[in-house]
Design a protein around this motif. Structure first.
Motif, PDB file in Angstrom:
ATOM      1  N   GLY A  95      69.565 -37.651  11.928  1.00  0.00           N
ATOM      2  CA  GLY A  95      69.446 -38.546  13.085  1.00  0.00           C
ATOM      3  C   GLY A  95      68.024 -38.666  13.593  1.00  0.00           C
ATOM      4  N   LEU A  96      67.179 -37.685  13.257  1.00  0.00           N
ATOM      5  CA  LEU A  96      65.779 -37.738  13.675  1.00  0.00           C
ATOM      6  C   LEU A  96      65.052 -38.923  13.047  1.00  0.00           C
ATOM      7  CD1 LEU A  96      63.790 -36.009  15.385  1.00  0.00           C
ATOM      8  CD2 LEU A  96      63.100 -34.913  13.243  1.00  0.00           C
ATOM      9  N   CYS A  97      65.519 -39.363  11.872  1.00  0.00           N
ATOM     10  CA  CYS A  97      64.862 -40.473  11.175  1.00  0.00           C
ATOM     11  C   CYS A  97      64.930 -41.764  11.985  1.00  0.00           C
ATOM     12  CB  CYS A  97      65.501 -40.684   9.807  1.00  0.00           C
ATOM     13  SG  CYS A  97      65.357 -39.258   8.696  1.00  0.00           S
ATOM     14  N   THR A  98      65.974 -41.935  12.802  1.00  0.00           N
ATOM     15  CA  THR A  98      66.100 -43.141  13.617  1.00  0.00           C
ATOM     16  C   THR A  98      65.062 -43.182  14.724  1.00  0.00           C
ATOM     17  OG1 THR A  98      68.485 -43.084  13.177  1.00  0.00           O
ATOM     18  CG2 THR A  98      67.749 -44.526  14.953  1.00  0.00           C
ATOM     19  N   GLY A 133      59.682 -27.082  11.791  1.00  0.00           N
ATOM     20  CA  GLY A 133      58.993 -26.062  12.570  1.00  0.00           C
ATOM     21  C   GLY A 133      57.483 -26.232  12.515  1.00  0.00           C
ATOM     22  N   LEU A 134      56.961 -26.543  11.339  1.00  0.00           N
ATOM     23  CA  LEU A 134      55.525 -26.803  11.205  1.00  0.00           C
ATOM     24  C   LEU A 134      55.114 -28.063  11.964  1.00  0.00           C
ATOM     25  CD1 LEU A 134      54.937 -25.982   7.419  1.00  0.00           C
ATOM     26  CD2 LEU A 134      54.051 -24.718   9.398  1.00  0.00           C
ATOM     27  N   LEU A 156      62.178 -31.486  18.028  1.00  0.00           N
ATOM     28  CA  LEU A 156      61.908 -31.002  16.679  1.00  0.00           C
ATOM     29  C   LEU A 156      62.560 -29.650  16.424  1.00  0.00           C
ATOM     30  CD1 LEU A 156      58.158 -32.051  16.376  1.00  0.00           C
ATOM     31  CD2 LEU A 156      60.042 -32.914  14.969  1.00  0.00           C
ATOM     32  N   LEU A 157      62.479 -28.744  17.397  1.00  0.00           N
ATOM     33  CA  LEU A 157      63.070 -27.417  17.215  1.00  0.00           C
ATOM     34  C   LEU A 157      64.591 -27.478  17.228  1.00  0.00           C
ATOM     35  CD1 LEU A 157      60.641 -25.284  19.423  1.00  0.00           C
ATOM     36  CD2 LEU A 157      60.764 -25.391  16.920  1.00  0.00           C
ATOM     37  N   SER A 194      66.764 -26.140  14.086  1.00  0.00           N
ATOM     38  CA  SER A 194      67.808 -25.112  14.216  1.00  0.00           C
ATOM     39  C   SER A 194      69.134 -25.600  13.664  1.00  0.00           C
ATOM     40  CB  SER A 194      67.961 -24.717  15.694  1.00  0.00           C
ATOM     41  OG  SER A 194      68.373 -25.828  16.476  1.00  0.00           O
ATOM     42  N   CYS A 195      69.395 -26.898  13.791  1.00  0.00           N
ATOM     43  CA  CYS A 195      70.640 -27.443  13.244  1.00  0.00           C
ATOM     44  C   CYS A 195      70.627 -27.426  11.718  1.00  0.00           C
ATOM     45  CB  CYS A 195      70.843 -28.867  13.765  1.00  0.00           C
ATOM     46  SG  CYS A 195      72.441 -29.581  13.331  1.00  0.00           S
TER      47      CYS A 195
END
Length: 487
Positions: free
Chosen positions: A339-342, A399-400, A479-480, A484-485
């Motif tokens: 989902g972060l890609c959206t 994380g980076l 991001l974190l 974690s997911c």
């Protein structure tokens, strides 16, 4: 004494030619056909590939317009009152309107997949695919003219319904039009068009927004063009699956289409497929249907019971804790992380990166090494090892990226490289997970298992949009959370 001569009569029996299935005829036609005479056949798969790329552009276009200034002003602005001497106070509502717009397409895909799964087999592969493509295209065009967030949500939901229908029918149709000996290659080529669509929409955003200052409406309108072009090409070039026609008792049509496909493969032999061969191989599939059509009881209730029984089989004690639940957890986690890609372009903007549309183009192109690596590693390393390594590496990459986002002025390159690495590992993980899921479920419930896992992924895709919308102004937290997911 009379001489008696015994005459032995030798009967020459003509060798019986074994009856061929459609797949066997395809393999024969492909091997004996001239490779330089397959232009029409390749054109057919090009049409299916363009149709697949259209889904990628429609899903991916939201990533780029969420950060467009005019889109924020026209759609996301929450006008909450007047400030004396200044005018209206405008606040961008990403947690509400932005999340609703981003999640609506996944809600449509969930419903569309369920509906086409239940009724698509009655409608046919090609009609289902065409319905999905044109619904998606019309919805995309309509979204370019929307004036409110509610209308865009409706358009995106409708587009999701179309995408759900396309995903349920496109690969099935492609597999049933290709020879079994070369099916993997053709399916891989069509799947690769998803990456082409992702890169196309990123290039389009860079040209229209990064290098110029075009309206987001022009962008959304052009984003609908691959689906529209794909729909027209499929309508003009791609036939219905002969296997589908044969399984539904339409033997004459199945024979004509199968022989046409054989000729498009460059086959010029005299041994064409016959109606008798089709009937011999597929006639028994229609026994139950004929029995029902002759006036016996309905099949809807028995069909529903069979479907429920298959779902129940997924949760038998020998599968539930070793296959079904673990796979659903992984599908949920992967979809949540995806989902972060959206929101990646908006995330780059919040972090403070320069030329966000160029960085998003790099992010999209990371698809390519991810796909290529998965093709080489999925068989050599193994599905489970590749999935574990990909998810762990994707989480570490996030994380980076979070570490770099803490000081964006001096660590922009770290953020970009880490985000691209995350995308590559994510693609590798999806390839491994798709293969693993199809192999772990027994054949009798494989389709049901894939469908249930995909449904879990759609639910995660809906929920994560609201998480992303709530945390988009806090990039480190976002991001974190995603990292974690994925772990």
């Amino acid at each position: 004494m009379k001489d008696v001569t015994t005459t032995t009569t030798t009967t020459t029996t003509k060798p019986t030619v074994a009856s061929r299935s459609i797949d066997e005829f395809y393999n024969e036609a492909y091997e004996q056909g001239a490779s330089n005479g397959r232009f029409q056949y390749w054109l057919m798969f090009l049409a299916l590939g363009i149709a697949n790329s259209g889904d990628a552009t429609e899903i991916g276009c939201m990533n780029y317009i969420l950060s467009h200034p005019l889109f924020k002003e026209e759609i996301l602005a929450n006008r909450s009152g007047n400030v004396v001497g200044v005018g209206e106070l405008i606040e961008e509502d990403y947690g509400g309107r932005g999340a609703a717009i981003a999640s609506s397409i996944f809600a449509g895909m969930l419903i569309g997949g369920i509906v086409t799964g239940a009724y698509g087999d009655k409608l046919g592969r090609r009609p289902t695919l065409l319905t999905g493509l044109f619904l998606n295209a019309i919805s995309g065009i309509s979204a370019s003219m929307a004036s409110t967030a509610t209308i865009i949500c409706l358009c995106r939901f409708s587009a999701g319904l179309g995408i759900g229908a396309v995903l349920a029918s496109l690969i099935t149709l492609a597999s049933e039009l290709s020879p079994s000996a070369h099916r993997g290659w053709y399916i891989t080529i069509i799947a690769g068009f998803w990456t082409i669509g992702s890169v196309f929409i990123a290039v389009l955003a860079y040209v229209l927004f990064g290098r110029n200052d075009y309206s987001w409406r022009i962008f959304v309108l052009i984003a609908a063009s691959p689906t529209l072009v794909g729909g027209v090409l499929v309508w003009a070039i791609v036939p219905e699956s002969p296997r589908y026609l044969a399984l539904h008792g339409r033997y004459d049509e199945a024979t004509i289409v199968a022989n046409d496909i054989g000729r498009s493969m460059g086959y010029r032999g005299m041994n064409a497929l016959t109606v008798e061969e089709i009937r011999d191989h597929y006639g028994h599939y229609n026994t139950a249907e004929s029995w029902i059509n002759s006036g016996h009881t309905t099949t809807q209730s028995s069909s529903d019971k069979r479907a429920m029984r298959k779902i129940g089989d997924l949760y038998r004690k020998e599968l539930v804790w070793t296959v079904t639940i673990p796979l659903q957890i992984v599908w949920f986690s992967m979809s949540f992380g995806s989902g972060l890609c959206t929101w990646i372009t908006k995330l780059f903007e919040e972090i403070g990166l320069t030329n966000i549309y160029l960085q998003s183009l790099y992010f999209a192109m990371a698809n390519i090494p991810g796909n290529l690596s998965a093709c080489f590693l999925v068989d050599t390393v193994g599905r489970k090892a590749l999935l574990f390594g990909s998810m762990t590496s994707a989480a570490l990459s996030l994380g980076l990226a979070a570490h770099g986002a803490s000081e964006p002025e001096t660590r922009q390159l770290q953020v970009i490289l880490s985000a691209c690495a995350f995308h590559s590992f994510l693609v590798m993980g999806w390839c491994a997970l798709s293969v693993m899921t199809s192999e772990l479920f027994p054949t009798s419930i494989r389709g049901t298992g894939m469908g249930v896992c995909a449904g879990v992924g759609r639910v995660a895709g809906i929920l994560v949009q609201y998480v992303n919308g709530a945390f988009i102004d806090r990039p480190l937290v976002l991001l974190l959370t995603a990292a974690s997911c994925m772990m």
